[in-house]
Design a protein around this motif. Structure first.
Motif, PDB file in Angstrom:
ATOM      1  N   VAL A   1       0.844  -1.200   0.000  1.00 54.17           N
ATOM      2  CA  VAL A   1       0.000   0.000   0.000  1.00 54.17           C
ATOM      3  C   VAL A   1       0.879   1.250   0.000  1.00 54.17           C
ATOM      4  O   VAL A   1       1.853   1.337   0.761  1.00 54.17           O
ATOM      5  N   LEU A   2       0.524   2.204  -0.837  1.00 56.37           N
ATOM      6  CA  LEU A   2       1.135   3.529  -0.828  1.00 56.37           C
ATOM      7  C   LEU A   2       0.052   4.543  -0.505  1.00 56.37           C
ATOM      8  O   LEU A   2      -1.068   4.453  -0.999  1.00 56.37           O
ATOM      9  N   THR A   3       0.395   5.515   0.359  1.00 54.10           N
ATOM     10  CA  THR A   3      -0.597   6.513   0.792  1.00 54.10           C
ATOM     11  C   THR A   3      -0.074   7.916   0.506  1.00 54.10           C
ATOM     12  O   THR A   3       0.318   8.649   1.421  1.00 54.10           O
ATOM     13  N   PRO A   4      -0.053   8.318  -0.756  1.00 51.72           N
ATOM     14  CA  PRO A   4       0.423   9.666  -1.069  1.00 51.72           C
ATOM     15  C   PRO A   4      -0.488  10.729  -0.457  1.00 51.72           C
ATOM     16  O   PRO A   4      -1.704  10.559  -0.409  1.00 51.72           O
ATOM     17  N   SER A   5       0.109  11.797   0.000  1.00 52.95           N
ATOM     18  CA  SER A   5      -0.652  12.927   0.539  1.00 52.95           C
ATOM     19  C   SER A   5      -0.934  13.917  -0.584  1.00 52.95           C
ATOM     20  O   SER A   5      -0.381  13.786  -1.688  1.00 52.95           O
ATOM     21  N   PRO A   6      -1.770  14.926  -0.348  1.00 54.78           N
ATOM     22  CA  PRO A   6      -2.000  15.931  -1.395  1.00 54.78           C
ATOM     23  C   PRO A   6      -0.723  16.645  -1.825  1.00 54.78           C
ATOM     24  O   PRO A   6      -0.642  17.161  -2.937  1.00 54.78           O
ATOM     25  N   GLU A   7       0.299  16.663  -0.933  1.00 53.50           N
ATOM     26  CA  GLU A   7       1.536  17.379  -1.258  1.00 53.50           C
ATOM     27  C   GLU A   7       2.553  16.500  -1.972  1.00 53.50           C
ATOM     28  O   GLU A   7       3.548  17.012  -2.504  1.00 53.50           O
ATOM     29  N   THR A   8       2.372  15.200  -1.961  1.00 57.49           N
ATOM     30  CA  THR A   8       3.360  14.293  -2.542  1.00 57.49           C
ATOM     31  C   THR A   8       3.558  14.602  -4.025  1.00 57.49           C
ATOM     32  O   THR A   8       2.599  14.648  -4.797  1.00 57.49           O
ATOM     33  N   SER A   9       4.814  14.791  -4.411  1.00 49.41           N
ATOM     34  CA  SER A   9       5.093  15.102  -5.812  1.00 49.41           C
ATOM     35  C   SER A   9       4.952  13.858  -6.689  1.00 49.41           C
ATOM     36  O   SER A   9       5.067  12.718  -6.224  1.00 49.41           O
ATOM     37  N   GLU A  10       4.730  14.097  -7.964  1.00 48.64           N
ATOM     38  CA  GLU A  10       4.601  12.991  -8.908  1.00 48.64           C
ATOM     39  C   GLU A  10       5.893  12.193  -8.973  1.00 48.64           C
ATOM     40  O   GLU A  10       5.882  10.960  -9.053  1.00 48.64           O
ATOM     41  N   ASP A  11       7.038  12.889  -8.922  1.00 49.92           N
ATOM     42  CA  ASP A  11       8.326  12.203  -8.984  1.00 49.92           C
ATOM     43  C   ASP A  11       8.513  11.285  -7.780  1.00 49.92           C
ATOM     44  O   ASP A  11       8.998  10.157  -7.910  1.00 49.92           O
ATOM     45  N   THR A  12       8.108  11.754  -6.589  1.00 53.45           N
ATOM     46  CA  THR A  12       8.239  10.937  -5.379  1.00 53.45           C
ATOM     47  C   THR A  12       7.368   9.695  -5.478  1.00 53.45           C
ATOM     48  O   THR A  12       7.806   8.581  -5.153  1.00 53.45           O
ATOM     49  N   LEU A  13       6.127   9.855  -5.920  1.00 53.91           N
ATOM     50  CA  LEU A  13       5.240   8.707  -6.057  1.00 53.91           C
ATOM     51  C   LEU A  13       5.783   7.717  -7.073  1.00 53.91           C
ATOM     52  O   LEU A  13       5.742   6.495  -6.853  1.00 53.91           O
ATOM     53  N   ASN A  14       6.330   8.209  -8.175  1.00 50.53           N
ATOM     54  CA  ASN A  14       6.878   7.312  -9.191  1.00 50.53           C
ATOM     55  C   ASN A  14       8.080   6.534  -8.658  1.00 50.53           C
ATOM     56  O   ASN A  14       8.261   5.357  -8.990  1.00 50.53           O
ATOM     57  N   ARG A  15       8.903   7.188  -7.842  1.00 51.70           N
ATOM     58  CA  ARG A  15      10.036   6.472  -7.250  1.00 51.70           C
ATOM     59  C   ARG A  15       9.532   5.358  -6.315  1.00 51.70           C
ATOM     60  O   ARG A  15      10.097   4.264  -6.287  1.00 51.70           O
TER      61      ARG A  15
END
Length: 379
Positions: free
Chosen positions: A135-149
């Protein structure tokens, strides 16, 4: 991804490091316990040397209560370009990261749903996460690059990514992980009250029920405390069921015949609901939903009765439990076929085992399990 840092070389951290190193990622091992780092490095999980430049991603593998301050410290030291964690609770660590002023654009919460009863780097395995949910829980601030990594990290470990909001994640794991662990521990604790000759009667069922109770008590205290709101709500409903069950058993033991009949009905209802709940658990592998199974067509020639016994013996030898068996109409399948309904994750090994024994097995199709309503089980 070329470089990574794993902060915390316990079971999960070392397993992640083994998976990354095995895929050619230069992985740096960080842990305040030098012995743990030394063992993880000796197992080939990575290097104990600190990186000379920010790594592509840092994976924080510490208990939930330590996540925020660990992330804050390593962000301050510019350890990585992106950060994730593996804590089994997500809402509280995220709130604590915000309170400490962490850079949440470079942070995405994570939780691989895999583990073992043993802890530390020794039982770690590179394939621990293969085909398991992460499970990944990105926040509204999480950048696209961070999520892709983070998504690349999950892929390199062979896991299946699932995106959830932190509160949804915490409610889910309270139901499917934290409550079962607590119940396993409570059940196993009863064994301390039994005499040795009674405990020696324990069979496979008890071992299955109490297996996860062998986990680290200190770590699980941290996990359960961090998810107290979601877990507390489940325990309240469970307590009501326990009271109802205890009352039913008391009425069966001491009540009038009419009270006993009503109590038996209550007890049956509790057990029936448990059976229905168990049927909702999806198989660990495959894409079908809860309550699905696979139908295998096996040719037995024109003499069902002559060969059926041998077929069932071969199924039993393959250690597979059949959900159902049917004799389809000749118009639907070739004459002399029987249809075996098995759990989805058992279809492939059963097919291979039967073909080795000379049976002609047709390709599988997913079918609802007996008693499962169309569209899956009721919520």
């Amino acid at each position: 991804m070329h470089t990574a840092a794993v902060v915390g070389t316990g079971l999960i951290g070392t397993s992640i490091a083994l998976a990354l190193t095995g895929r050619g990622v230069t992985t740096h091992l960080i842990d305040p316990n030098p012995s743990s780092v030394r063992i993880a490095a000796a197992r080939g999980a990575g290097t104990p040397e600190p990186p000379s430049a920010p790594v592509d991603i840092a994976v924080v593998c510490v208990p939930p209560s330590d996540v925020a301050r660990t992330v804050a410290a390593h962000q301050k030291a510019a350890l990585a370009k992106a950060y994730t964690d593996v804590a089994s609770v997500k809402a509280l660590p995220y709130a604590q990261c915000l309170a400490l002023g962490c850079d949440t654009t470079t942070l995405v919460g994570g939780h691989p749903l895999a583990g073992r009863e043993r802890s530390g780097p020794l039982p770690a395995r590179a394939d621990l996460f293969r085909d398991r949910h992460w499970v990944l829980t990105p926040s509204p601030e999480t950048s696209e690059d961070t999520l892709n990594r983070a998504l690349e990290l999950v892929s390199l470990c062979g896991a299946v990514p699932v995106l959830l909001d932190p509160p949804d994640h915490d409610r889910a794991v309270a139901l499917v992980s934290h409550l079962p662990h607590l119940m396993a521990s409570l059940t196993a604790a009863r064994l301390l009250e039994g005499e040795d000759h009674l405990v020696r009667l324990a069979g496979g069922g008890l071992r299955d029920v109490t297996r996860i109770a062998a986990g680290d008590a200190t770590l699980w205290t941290d996990i359960l405390a961090a998810n107290a709101p979601a877990l507390g709500a489940l325990l309240a409903r469970l307590t009501a069921d326990l009271h109802r069950t205890a009352d039913a058993l008391a009425r069966i033991a001491e009540g009038t015949p009419e009270q006993q009949d009503a109590a038996l009905a209550d007890l049956t209802d509790v057990l029936r609901r448990g059976s229905e709940g168990r049927a909702r658990i999806a198989a660990s592998h495959g894409s079908g939903g809860p309550g699905s199974a696979t139908s295998l067509s096996v040719s037995v020639g024109g003499h069902h009765d002559r060969h059926l016994e041998r077929l069932l013996d071969d199924v039993s030898s393959a250690r597979v439990d059949l959900e159902d068996l049917a004799f389809p109409d000749a118009a639907a399948l070739p004459h002399g076929s029987v249809e075996l309904l098995v759990a989805r994750d058992a279809a492939r090994p059963l097919t291979a085992a039967l073909r080795e024994r000379g049976w002609a097995v047709r390709s599988a199709t997913e079918t609802p399990l007996p008693g499962t309503p169309p569209g899956g089980p009721h919520p």
